[in-house]
Design a protein around this motif. Structure first.
Motif, PDB file in Angstrom:
ATOM      1  N   GLN A 169       0.817  -1.217   0.000  1.00 49.31           N
ATOM      2  CA  GLN A 169       0.000   0.000   0.000  1.00 49.31           C
ATOM      3  C   GLN A 169       0.854   1.272   0.000  1.00 49.31           C
ATOM      4  OE1 GLN A 169      -3.655  -0.415   2.690  1.00 49.31           O
ATOM      5  NE2 GLN A 169      -2.465  -2.218   3.280  1.00 49.31           N
ATOM      6  N   GLY A 170       2.186   1.102  -0.079  1.00 48.47           N
ATOM      7  CA  GLY A 170       3.065   2.251  -0.223  1.00 48.47           C
ATOM      8  C   GLY A 170       3.594   2.841   1.069  1.00 48.47           C
ATOM      9  N   PHE A 171       3.487   2.096   2.184  1.00 42.75           N
ATOM     10  CA  PHE A 171       3.967   2.590   3.474  1.00 42.75           C
ATOM     11  C   PHE A 171       5.177   1.787   3.946  1.00 42.75           C
ATOM     12  CE2 PHE A 171      -0.323   4.081   3.141  1.00 42.75           C
ATOM     13  CZ  PHE A 171      -0.323   5.321   3.777  1.00 42.75           C
ATOM     14  N   ARG A 172       5.898   2.348   4.889  1.00 45.56           N
ATOM     15  CA  ARG A 172       7.103   1.710   5.413  1.00 45.56           C
ATOM     16  C   ARG A 172       6.787   0.808   6.605  1.00 45.56           C
ATOM     17  NH1 ARG A 172      11.435   6.177   6.880  1.00 45.56           N
ATOM     18  NH2 ARG A 172      12.714   4.327   7.237  1.00 45.56           N
ATOM     19  N   VAL A 173       7.612  -0.223   6.766  1.00 45.77           N
ATOM     20  CA  VAL A 173       7.614  -1.068   7.957  1.00 45.77           C
ATOM     21  C   VAL A 173       8.942  -0.812   8.656  1.00 45.77           C
ATOM     22  CG1 VAL A 173       7.597  -3.434   8.832  1.00 45.77           C
ATOM     23  CG2 VAL A 173       6.165  -2.812   6.860  1.00 45.77           C
ATOM     24  N   VAL A 174       8.899  -0.297   9.892  1.00 49.78           N
ATOM     25  CA  VAL A 174      10.128   0.129  10.551  1.00 49.78           C
ATOM     26  C   VAL A 174      10.333  -0.592  11.877  1.00 49.78           C
ATOM     27  CG1 VAL A 174      10.051   2.384   9.429  1.00 49.78           C
ATOM     28  CG2 VAL A 174       9.036   2.104  11.712  1.00 49.78           C
ATOM     29  N   PHE A 175      11.579  -0.560  12.329  1.00 50.73           N
ATOM     30  CA  PHE A 175      12.019  -1.215  13.564  1.00 50.73           C
ATOM     31  C   PHE A 175      12.205  -0.172  14.646  1.00 50.73           C
ATOM     32  CE2 PHE A 175      15.724  -2.663  16.142  1.00 50.73           C
ATOM     33  CZ  PHE A 175      15.185  -3.816  16.686  1.00 50.73           C
ATOM     34  N   GLU A 176      11.670  -0.443  15.836  1.00 47.14           N
ATOM     35  CA  GLU A 176      11.829   0.466  16.972  1.00 47.14           C
ATOM     36  C   GLU A 176      12.568  -0.260  18.092  1.00 47.14           C
ATOM     37  OE1 GLU A 176      12.563   2.870  19.189  1.00 47.14           O
ATOM     38  OE2 GLU A 176      11.170   3.964  17.893  1.00 47.14           O
ATOM     39  N   SER A 177      13.853   0.054  18.239  1.00 45.19           N
ATOM     40  CA  SER A 177      14.689  -0.664  19.204  1.00 45.19           C
ATOM     41  C   SER A 177      14.365  -0.322  20.653  1.00 45.19           C
ATOM     42  CB  SER A 177      16.167  -0.368  18.931  1.00 45.19           C
ATOM     43  OG  SER A 177      16.436   1.013  19.081  1.00 45.19           O
ATOM     44  N   ARG A 178      13.653   0.802  20.880  1.00 46.65           N
ATOM     45  CA  ARG A 178      13.316   1.187  22.252  1.00 46.65           C
ATOM     46  C   ARG A 178      12.084   0.453  22.777  1.00 46.65           C
ATOM     47  NH1 ARG A 178      11.913   7.103  21.906  1.00 46.65           N
ATOM     48  NH2 ARG A 178      10.869   6.265  20.059  1.00 46.65           N
ATOM     49  N   ALA A 179      11.302  -0.114  21.873  1.00 45.16           N
ATOM     50  CA  ALA A 179      10.111  -0.880  22.276  1.00 45.16           C
ATOM     51  C   ALA A 179      10.537  -2.325  22.483  1.00 45.16           C
ATOM     52  CB  ALA A 179       9.031  -0.773  21.207  1.00 45.16           C
ATOM     53  N   ILE A 180      10.734  -2.693  23.730  1.00 48.27           N
ATOM     54  CA  ILE A 180      11.372  -3.972  24.042  1.00 48.27           C
ATOM     55  C   ILE A 180      10.370  -4.987  24.591  1.00 48.27           C
ATOM     56  CG2 ILE A 180      13.079  -5.093  25.532  1.00 48.27           C
ATOM     57  CD1 ILE A 180      14.741  -2.537  25.345  1.00 48.27           C
ATOM     58  N   LEU A 181      10.467  -6.175  24.053  1.00 46.70           N
ATOM     59  CA  LEU A 181       9.687  -7.324  24.504  1.00 46.70           C
ATOM     60  C   LEU A 181      10.661  -8.394  24.978  1.00 46.70           C
ATOM     61  CD1 LEU A 181       7.446  -9.587  24.519  1.00 46.70           C
ATOM     62  CD2 LEU A 181       7.815  -9.770  22.067  1.00 46.70           C
ATOM     63  N   ARG A 182      10.376  -8.964  26.114  1.00 42.97           N
ATOM     64  CA  ARG A 182      11.205 -10.062  26.623  1.00 42.97           C
ATOM     65  C   ARG A 182      10.376 -11.340  26.680  1.00 42.97           C
ATOM     66  NH1 ARG A 182      15.881  -7.730  28.489  1.00 42.97           N
ATOM     67  NH2 ARG A 182      15.695  -5.498  28.997  1.00 42.97           N
ATOM     68  N   GLU A 183      10.947 -12.400  26.113  1.00 41.97           N
ATOM     69  CA  GLU A 183      10.297 -13.708  26.176  1.00 41.97           C
ATOM     70  C   GLU A 183      11.344 -14.754  26.526  1.00 41.97           C
ATOM     71  OE1 GLU A 183       8.065 -15.068  22.870  1.00 41.97           O
ATOM     72  OE2 GLU A 183       6.560 -13.466  22.973  1.00 41.97           O
ATOM     73  N   LYS A 184      10.903 -15.782  27.215  1.00 43.48           N
ATOM     74  CA  LYS A 184      11.799 -16.887  27.524  1.00 43.48           C
ATOM     75  C   LYS A 184      12.046 -17.713  26.272  1.00 43.48           C
ATOM     76  CE  LYS A 184      10.515 -17.454  32.392  1.00 43.48           C
ATOM     77  NZ  LYS A 184       9.965 -18.394  33.398  1.00 43.48           N
ATOM     78  N   THR A 185      13.265 -18.189  26.135  1.00 43.09           N
ATOM     79  CA  THR A 185      13.585 -19.065  25.010  1.00 43.09           C
ATOM     80  C   THR A 185      12.996 -20.451  25.252  1.00 43.09           C
ATOM     81  OG1 THR A 185      15.653 -19.795  26.046  1.00 43.09           O
ATOM     82  CG2 THR A 185      15.771 -17.882  24.597  1.00 43.09           C
ATOM     83  N   LEU A 186      12.876 -21.205  24.178  1.00 44.39           N
ATOM     84  CA  LEU A 186      12.517 -22.611  24.328  1.00 44.39           C
ATOM     85  C   LEU A 186      13.725 -23.370  24.848  1.00 44.39           C
ATOM     86  CD1 LEU A 186      10.511 -23.140  21.027  1.00 44.39           C
ATOM     87  CD2 LEU A 186       9.600 -22.846  23.322  1.00 44.39           C
ATOM     88  N   LYS A 187      13.473 -24.376  25.663  1.00 46.76           N
ATOM     89  CA  LYS A 187      14.570 -25.134  26.274  1.00 46.76           C
ATOM     90  C   LYS A 187      14.845 -26.444  25.548  1.00 46.76           C
ATOM     91  CE  LYS A 187      12.220 -24.818  30.067  1.00 46.76           C
ATOM     92  NZ  LYS A 187      11.730 -24.989  31.460  1.00 46.76           N
ATOM     93  N   ASP A 188      13.825 -27.000  24.925  1.00 46.84           N
ATOM     94  CA  ASP A 188      13.943 -28.318  24.303  1.00 46.84           C
ATOM     95  C   ASP A 188      14.193 -28.190  22.808  1.00 46.84           C
ATOM     96  OD1 ASP A 188      13.432 -31.355  24.553  1.00 46.84           O
ATOM     97  OD2 ASP A 188      12.105 -30.738  22.916  1.00 46.84           O
ATOM     98  N   VAL A 189      15.161 -28.924  22.293  1.00 45.36           N
ATOM     99  CA  VAL A 189      15.514 -28.834  20.884  1.00 45.36           C
ATOM    100  C   VAL A 189      14.356 -29.269  19.988  1.00 45.36           C
ATOM    101  CG1 VAL A 189      16.549 -31.149  20.804  1.00 45.36           C
ATOM    102  CG2 VAL A 189      17.254 -29.413  19.155  1.00 45.36           C
ATOM    103  N   GLY A 190      13.561 -30.232  20.443  1.00 49.11           N
ATOM    104  CA  GLY A 190      12.419 -30.680  19.664  1.00 49.11           C
ATOM    105  C   GLY A 190      11.373 -29.586  19.507  1.00 49.11           C
ATOM    106  N   ASP A 191      11.116 -28.863  20.596  1.00 52.27           N
ATOM    107  CA  ASP A 191      10.154 -27.756  20.540  1.00 52.27           C
ATOM    108  C   ASP A 191      10.650 -26.658  19.609  1.00 52.27           C
ATOM    109  OD1 ASP A 191       8.466 -28.999  22.344  1.00 52.27           O
ATOM    110  OD2 ASP A 191       9.382 -28.040  24.092  1.00 52.27           O
ATOM    111  N   GLU A 192      11.936 -26.331  19.712  1.00 58.12           N
ATOM    112  CA  GLU A 192      12.506 -25.276  18.869  1.00 58.12           C
ATOM    113  C   GLU A 192      12.462 -25.688  17.399  1.00 58.12           C
ATOM    114  OE1 GLU A 192      14.506 -21.587  18.025  1.00 58.12           O
ATOM    115  OE2 GLU A 192      13.461 -22.318  19.806  1.00 58.12           O
ATOM    116  N   TYR A 193      12.794 -26.947  17.139  1.00 61.55           N
ATOM    117  CA  TYR A 193      12.794 -27.429  15.753  1.00 61.55           C
ATOM    118  C   TYR A 193      11.394 -27.373  15.152  1.00 61.55           C
ATOM    119  CZ  TYR A 193      13.454 -30.485  11.726  1.00 61.55           C
ATOM    120  OH  TYR A 193      13.491 -30.992  10.447  1.00 61.55           O
TER     121      TYR A 193
END
Length: 388
Positions: free
Chosen positions: A235-259
């Motif tokens: 539609q002609g608009f930009r998609v931009v990154f805002e480094s100050r807007a921070i989200l924290r999430e826990k990583t997955l621990k199990d390789v099967g779940d990550e895969y």
């Protein structure tokens, strides 16, 4: 011919992971396209844009209360944002927990028949009143100023979509978590430079915002984190990154779940590329077409170049020896390192820096697996909550 195949494959691998980021960095440094933000410190309450935070949830009883408390504590005038949870056929008490926040203004929209995250967001976007839609996962915890930082970008009339900065927290120090965290740092660097070039290619759905007038309903099988930003660019608009807007999430621990998660995301991204193919040959925006090919198409096809490099170097090593034999050995050592890291991890030990090879192989195996599913015509609509 085999020699050309080998060096061409090696060249593509280097370009995908190093050459493209270097090109984007140089463009961002020499010809930056700035975002004309207006900070909100001096705004009066009624001047703040109305925001609707949409949270799609399926059986998220373990996380939804903390997520809602987090959203209600964001530093943004309370009367200028609403929170809507779209429960996608939840059966574990998620709905009851959300209802408990009704006195705080949190609303619940229930999909009795499970339709998937994309259908949930479509339904939610149709009933909220915000000028700006913010998408959060059911386990996404924002930093206090994240919402303000996202919204400030929309003061630039060229901006239609904003994505925040995902930081994965690896509290258990698992090697999969280390790999995920390192990969996310790489992606955040790339997104920051892409934003300076013009638009980001691909986002994380846990901390994103879009102008409501630009929101286009998506097919239930489409990946909203990828398709919706592409529709905004169309539609002609930009998609931009805002480094100050921070989200924290826990990583997955199990390789099967990550895969499994990586296969799922890769498969839906491949279908998104298929659906939005005109952007790959868009003569009006050749720069973004180049970005889309480099960051996404070639990245998802890198497993092919890795396989061709290995096969061709095996033939060259046998026929010519010398340097080609050494390069074949080095490749095998890298894959051996990934295998050893997997074995060490399965035995509950820390593989050290070998996690780099481990996660790299995991990403490319998942992409190859997803590509096979794509060729077979398989699609995904429903999703399983993260176990991180």
């Amino acid at each position: 011919m085999v020699e050309w195949l080998f060096w061409g494959s090696i060249g593509m691998i280097i370009y995908i992971y190093m050459g493209y980021p270097l090109c984007v960095w140089l463009l961002a440094y020499t010809y930056p396209k700035r975002i004309e933000r207006v900070e909100m410190d001096g705004y009066r309450g009624e001047d703040y844009p109305m925001v609707s935070i949409l949270i799609a949830a399926h059986n998220e009883a373990d996380h939804i209360a903390a997520t809602l408390e987090n959203k209600l504590q964001l530093i943004y005038p309370r009367e200028r944002f609403e929170v809507l949870v779209i429960s996608d056929g939840s059966t574990d008490g998620t709905d009851e927990i959300v209802t408990g926040f009704a006195t705080c203004g949190v609303k619940l929209l229930r999909q009795s028949v499970r339709g998937g995250k994309t259908a949930a967001l479509n339904a939610g976007a149709a009933v909220v009143k915000g000028q700006i839609l913010v998408f959060s996962d059911a386990n996404s915890l924002y930093e206090p100023h994240a919402l303000t930082c996202l919204v400030e970008n929309f003061s630039d009339p060229t901006v239609g979509y904003v994505t925040g900065k995902m930081i994965y927290v690896n509290a258990d120090n698992s090697p999969v978590g280390d790999g995920c965290s390192a990969y996310m740092k790489y992606e955040n660097f790339l997104r920051e430079k892409e934003s300076a070039v013009g638009s980001v290619v691909g986002v994380d759905g846990g901390i994103d915002a879009v102008k409501k007038i630009l929101f286009k309903p998506m097919h239930p099988d489409q990946l909203p984190d990828f398709v919706l930003p592409l529709k905004v660019i169309q539609q002609g608009f930009r998609v931009v990154f805002e480094s100050r807007a921070i989200l924290r999430e826990k990583t997955l621990k199990d390789v099967g779940d990550e895969y499994r998660m990586r296969v799922r995301v890769s498969l839906r991204a491949l279908w998104a590329l298929y659906d939005m193919a005109p952007l790959l040959v868009n003569l009006k925006n050749l720069r973004f077409a180049w970005q889309l090919w480099s960051h996404k198409v070639l990245r998802y096809l890198c497993f092919m170049f890795l396989a061709m490099a290995w096969i061709s170097s095996a033939g060259l090593g046998l026929s010519r020896g010398g340097g080609y034999a050494l390069l074949f050995i080095l490749q095998n050592l890298a894959y051996l390192g990934a295998g050893i890291a997997h074995w060490i991890t399965q035995n509950g030990k820390d593989p050290g820096k070998l996690y780099i090879f481990y996660y790299f192989v995991l990403l490319n195996l998942a992409a190859g697996h997803a590509f096979i599913k794509f060729l077979m015509g398989k699609k995904l609509v429903l999703w399983t909550p993260r176990k991180g």
